[in-house]
Design a protein around this motif. Structure first.
Motif, short mmCIF file in Angstrom:
data_model
loop_
_atom_site.label_atom_id
_atom_site.label_comp_id
_atom_site.label_asym_id
_atom_site.label_seq_id
_atom_site.Cartn_x
_atom_site.Cartn_y
_atom_site.Cartn_z
N SER A 28 0.85 -1.20 0.00
CA SER A 28 0.00 0.00 0.00
C SER A 28 0.88 1.25 0.00
O SER A 28 1.85 1.33 0.75
CB SER A 28 -0.89 -0.04 1.24
N GLY A 29 0.56 2.19 -0.87
CA GLY A 29 1.33 3.43 -0.95
C GLY A 29 2.55 3.33 -1.85
O GLY A 29 3.32 4.28 -2.00
N GLY A 31 2.74 3.15 -5.07
CA GLY A 31 2.65 3.94 -6.29
C GLY A 31 1.93 3.21 -7.41
O GLY A 31 1.97 3.65 -8.57
N GLU A 155 -7.09 -2.76 -8.68
CA GLU A 155 -7.58 -3.60 -7.59
C GLU A 155 -8.99 -4.15 -7.83
O GLU A 155 -9.91 -3.88 -7.05
CB GLU A 155 -7.59 -2.81 -6.27
#
Ligand SMILES: Nc1ncnc2c1ncn2[C@@H]1O[C@H](COP(=O)(O)OP(=O)(O)OP(=O)(O)O)[C@@H](O)[C@H]1O
Ligand SMILES: [Mg+2]
Length: 209
Positions: A28-29, A31, A155
Motif C-alpha cells: 500500500s502506498g 505507487g 484492484e
C-alpha cells in the motif's frame, strides 16, 4: 503548515507489450495507482514521457487527450462509481453510448456482457441494490465493454471474497483471450497473479525486479 511534497514515482522506465495480462503488485502506498493513472493519462507526470502506440500522451492537449483516452483505454479506478440513477444495464452501456453506438445496440451488448459476468438477473436493478461483488463485476463490465485496446483495472478484487476473486480472475483471462487487448491489473490476489504474462513489482515509487 504546508503539505510535504511526495514523489509517488521515481525513475520508472517501463515497456509494456501490446497484448496480454500485466500484473502490478506492491505494498500500500507503493505507487501502483499513480503508475496506472499515469499510463492512462489521468494524471500526467511532472517529468518524463508516456508513449502509447507511438504517441507521447504527455504532449497532447486536453481535448486530444480526452479523445485518445476514450478510444484507447478502459479504466476501472480503485473505487469505481456507477451512476446511482441509472440501472446496471444502462451504466454498463454508457461507454458505448459516449462512443455514439446506437442505444439499442449498446443495450444489447451490455446485456450480453452482464450475462457473461453472471449478472443477467440484475440488469434492471440500481447500483445501490446489488452486493459489493456484483457492483465490482458491473464496474468491470462497464470498463471492458467495447473491447478497448488497453484495459486498466485498479484492484478489481480488493473487496471480494475468494470465490468472487476467482470469478474476476477467470473473466479477465477469458476476455483478454477473446479480445487480444492489453490488460494492466493492480492486485495482490494470487488467483489473478497466476494468470499474468508479465509481473511488475513496485515499492516506494520504484520498480523492483
Ligand atoms: N493526489 C495525491 N496527492 C499527493 N500524494 C498522493 C496523491 N495520491 C497518492 N499520493 C501518494 O503517492 C504515493 C503512492 O500512492 P498510490 O495511491 O499510487 O499507492 P498504491 O500503491 O496504489 O497504494 P494502495 O495499495 O493503498 O492503493 C503514496 O505515498 C500516496 O500517499
Ligand atoms: Mg492504489
Amino acid at each position: 503548515m504546508g503539505k510535504s511534497e511526495i514523489t509517488a514515482l521515481d525513475e520508472v522506465t517501463l515497456h509494456l507489450p501490446d497484448s496480454g495480462i500485466v500484473i502490478i503488485s506492491g505494498p500500500s502506498g507503493a505507487g501502483k495507482s499513480t503508475l496506472i493513472r499515469s499510463i492512462s493519462g489521468l494524471e500526467l507526470p511532472s517529468k518524463g514521457s508516456i508513449y502509447v502506440e507511438g504517441v507521447d500522451i504527455t504532449r497532447l492537449g486536453a481535448y486530444e487527450l480526452a479523445w485518445f483516452r476514450r478510444k484507447k483505454f478502459g479504466f476501472k479506478p480503485q473505487d469505481p462509481k456507477l451512476i446511482p440513477q441509472l440501472t446496471i444495464l444502462e451504466n454498463v452501456a454508457l461507454p458505448l453510448l459516449f462512443n455514439y453506438v446506437p442505444r439499442k445496440c449498446a443495450l444489447e451488448a451490455a446485456m450480453e456482457l452482464l450475462q457473461d459476468v453472471g449478472l443477467g438477473e440484475r440488469i434492471m436493478h440500481k447500483p445501490d441494490e446489488v452486493s459489493g461483488g456484483e457492483y465490482e463485476r458491473a464496474s468491470l463490465a462497464q470498463t471492458i465493454i467495447g473491447s478497448p485496446p488497453i484495459v486498466i483495472l485498479d484492484e478489481p478484487t480488493a473487496h471480494l471474497d475468494p470465490e468472487n476473486s476467482r470469478k474476476i480472475a477467470e473473466l479477465v483471462k477469458a476476455k483478454q483471450k477473446e479480445t487480444g487487448s492489453l490488460y494492466i491489473v493492480t492486485t495482490l490476489e494470487d488467483t489473478i497473479i497466476r494468470e499474468a504474462d508479465l509481473r511488475i513489482y513496485i515499492n516506494k515509487g520504484r520498480i523492483e525486479v
